[in-house]
Each structure stands twice: as C-alpha cells, then as structure tokens.
Design a protein around this motif. Structure first.
Motif, mmCIF file in Angstrom:
data_model
loop_
_atom_site.group_PDB
_atom_site.id
_atom_site.type_symbol
_atom_site.label_atom_id
_atom_site.label_comp_id
_atom_site.label_asym_id
_atom_site.label_seq_id
_atom_site.Cartn_x
_atom_site.Cartn_y
_atom_site.Cartn_z
ATOM 1 N N ILE A 94 0.837 -1.201 0.000
ATOM 2 C CA ILE A 94 0.000 0.000 0.000
ATOM 3 C C ILE A 94 0.871 1.250 0.000
ATOM 4 O O ILE A 94 0.604 2.220 -0.732
ATOM 5 N N ILE A 95 1.933 1.245 0.806
ATOM 6 C CA ILE A 95 2.839 2.388 0.845
ATOM 7 C C ILE A 95 3.501 2.598 -0.515
ATOM 8 O O ILE A 95 3.600 3.722 -1.022
ATOM 9 N N ILE A 96 3.951 1.499 -1.125
ATOM 10 C CA ILE A 96 4.578 1.576 -2.447
ATOM 11 C C ILE A 96 3.612 2.183 -3.463
ATOM 12 O O ILE A 96 3.943 3.128 -4.194
ATOM 13 N N GLU A 97 2.407 1.631 -3.529
ATOM 14 C CA GLU A 97 1.427 2.088 -4.511
ATOM 15 C C GLU A 97 1.070 3.555 -4.298
ATOM 16 O O GLU A 97 0.976 4.334 -5.256
ATOM 17 N N ALA A 98 0.880 3.939 -3.041
ATOM 18 C CA ALA A 98 0.487 5.319 -2.741
ATOM 19 C C ALA A 98 1.604 6.300 -3.069
ATOM 20 O O ALA A 98 1.363 7.361 -3.663
ATOM 21 N N LEU A 99 2.842 5.965 -2.701
ATOM 22 C CA LEU A 99 3.966 6.867 -2.964
ATOM 23 C C LEU A 99 4.184 7.061 -4.463
ATOM 24 O O LEU A 99 4.458 8.174 -4.924
ATOM 25 N N ILE A 100 4.046 5.980 -5.223
ATOM 26 C CA ILE A 100 4.258 6.077 -6.670
ATOM 27 C C ILE A 100 3.114 6.820 -7.336
ATOM 28 O O ILE A 100 3.321 7.755 -8.122
ATOM 29 N N GLU A 101 1.871 6.430 -7.021
ATOM 30 C CA GLU A 101 0.726 7.003 -7.716
ATOM 31 C C GLU A 101 0.444 8.448 -7.314
ATOM 32 O O GLU A 101 -0.206 9.184 -8.058
ATOM 33 N N SER A 102 0.959 8.867 -6.165
ATOM 34 C CA SER A 102 0.827 10.268 -5.759
ATOM 35 C C SER A 102 1.899 11.141 -6.396
ATOM 36 O O SER A 102 1.818 12.370 -6.347
ATOM 37 N N GLY A 103 2.916 10.488 -6.978
ATOM 38 C CA GLY A 103 4.039 11.236 -7.525
ATOM 39 C C GLY A 103 5.063 11.629 -6.488
ATOM 40 O O GLY A 103 5.987 12.392 -6.768
ATOM 41 N N ALA A 104 4.917 11.094 -5.272
ATOM 42 C CA ALA A 104 5.862 11.428 -4.199
ATOM 43 C C ALA A 104 7.266 10.931 -4.527
ATOM 44 O O ALA A 104 8.257 11.574 -4.178
#
Length: 273
Positions: free
Chosen positions: A14-24
């Motif tokens: 979840i952390i991986i997906e969120a960081l990538i998809e947010s552009g972080a």
C-alpha cells in the motif's frame, strides 16, 4: 533520494502504490525486497521501473530512507544483522505500533522514526501517525512529513497514545467495514432488498458522509442532530443501537490494548527496553 521498502506485504505494498501514484517518488528511485521474492516481483510487474533487490542488505545500502514493513518480531533480527549499514546519514522508518522509536535507536545509529499508515492512504487520503526519535534530524523529520503529506494527513503523536490512535486510524477502516457489512446483512435478512442494492446504497452513504465531514459541513454530533428528528425513525434506530451495542467499543479498545501489551512484552525482551 532513494527509498527502500523491506517487506511487500499488505501495508508495504500500500505504501509503495500510494507513494508512486501520488508522484511522491519515482519508481526508479524505489528499492524493494521481501523474504519471499516472488511477492516483491508482483510489485515490479505492476511498476516495471521499481528496483527489485535480492536482500535486505542490498536495499539498505542503496537507499537513503528505509521503511521496514515486516512483522514486529522480525524487526530486531533484521536490524541486528544489518546494523552497520544504517549509517548516520540514513533514516529508518518502522510502520508497526508495538516497537517504539526509542527501541530502534538502541540498535542503529541513523535517524529513526515511526509512521503508522492506514489502508485509506491507498486512496491518498486519511491519516498517517508520526513519531520521531530524538536521533531524528530536522532534515529527515521534514522529509518524512513531506513524503507522507502526499498520501495522507500526517499527525504527530506521543508514544502513550500510539495504540488507541492506531485503533482509530489503522484498524478503524476494518472495524467500520465490519459494522457496515453487518448493517447490509441485516437489511437483506429483514427486508426484501437484495445484497447488491444494499451494498451500493451503504457504500455511497459512507462516501457522502465522508464528504460532509471533509468539507466540515457538519461535525459528527451535529450530523446526528440534523438527521435524528425527535420521535422519528432515526431516533428509534439510534435507541435500538444504544441498547444492543452496550459496551462493544470499550471492549474493542480493551482487546486491542491487551494484544498490544503482549506484543510490547515480546519486543521488550528482544530490544531490552
């Protein structure tokens, strides 16, 4: 900045997906590994430019900030085995509540923090709970806050409210999903509505409720006042809930804290603190 993820289970992913998809972060700046590499390979299939590395050592060496997303009782062994690799310029972030930043600091010399995520972060929403160690530099405090701000609302908390805060933020979605499912099941059982229709209605109701709270149109108490007309149907329903629920939430908090206490005792025996 290169970000490392040790453990690609539910929360790690979840952390991986969120960081990538947010552009972080860019996928090419993300290093991942997992005890079972095939599980991490699934993530790389989803994001081809992510760097899948063979070992924890490889990830730590090639990352500036390392999120450790494994079970609490596995953390101490990983840190001990790789303690020399956590140089002072790096930052270690644990996502598990039973292990304190003070415990992390007894093993490694780098900046240490704890960031407890929520499944709601997958939608770039909800809260993430932050606790910084004394050894955590101002640079890393700001960096972590900025990263998590891309996927959540970071809230810094004291150690003494870690468990109850996690109950609300991290466990809460599961608790209220369970209650909602029970609500749906009861509606289907007691009336002629079908499961599909009841699920759509309940889901959209929750989304609307969230929007009302997010836009600060109503608080929780004022929302109840607006819907609950004296002598009306909602009031009758609330009365039934008050009668049947009893101390269910008090018992819930007691149960999670009892489990937390046992987990803490195990980690204390490992860390000696």
């Amino acid at each position: 900045m290169n970000v490392g993820i040790l453990g690609t289970g539910n929360m790690g992913k979840i952390i991986i997906e969120a960081l990538i998809e947010s552009g972080a972060i860019s996928p090419s700046n993300l290093n991942i590994t997992n005890r079972t590499l095939n599980k991490a390979r699934e993530v790389q299939l989803q994001y081809e430019k992510v760097n899948l590395l063979d070992t924890n050592k490889d990830v730590i060496q090639n990352s500036d900030i390392i999120f450790i997303c494994v079970k609490p009782h596995d953390i101490y062994g990983i840190l001990q085995e790789n303690r020399a690799l956590f140089s002072r310029d790096k930052c270690l972030v644990s996502i598990t509540s039973p292990i304190s930043v003070e415990q992390l600091q007894t093993v490694v010399d780098c900046s240490c923090a704890r960031a407890i995520p929520s499944i709601t972060n997958r939608a770039l929403s909800g809260v993430s709970l932050l606790t910084f160690g004394e050894s955590c530099s101002e640079k890393w405090r700001q960096t972590i806050s900025d990263l998590l701000n891309k996927i959540s609302r970071p809230v810094e908390i004291e150690e003494k409210i870690t468990r109850v805060s996690s109950d609300i933020v991290s466990c809460g979605p599961a608790f209220f999903s369970y209650l909602t499912q029970r609500f749906i099941n009861a509606a289907v059982k007691e009336t002629e509505i079908n499961n599909e229709t009841a699920t759509i209605l309940a889901s959209e109701m929750l989304i609307g409720l969230g929007d009302l709270l997010k836009k600060e149109i109503y608080t929780l108490p004022t929302l109840q006042e607006k819907v609950c007309v004296k002598g009306g149907i909602t009031g009758v329903g609330i009365s039934a809930m008050e009668k049947e629920l009893g101390n269910v939430f008090e018992e819930l908090i007691k149960a999670t804290h009892d489990k937390y206490k046992k987990d803490r005792e195990e980690t204390q025996s490992q860390f000696g603190l």
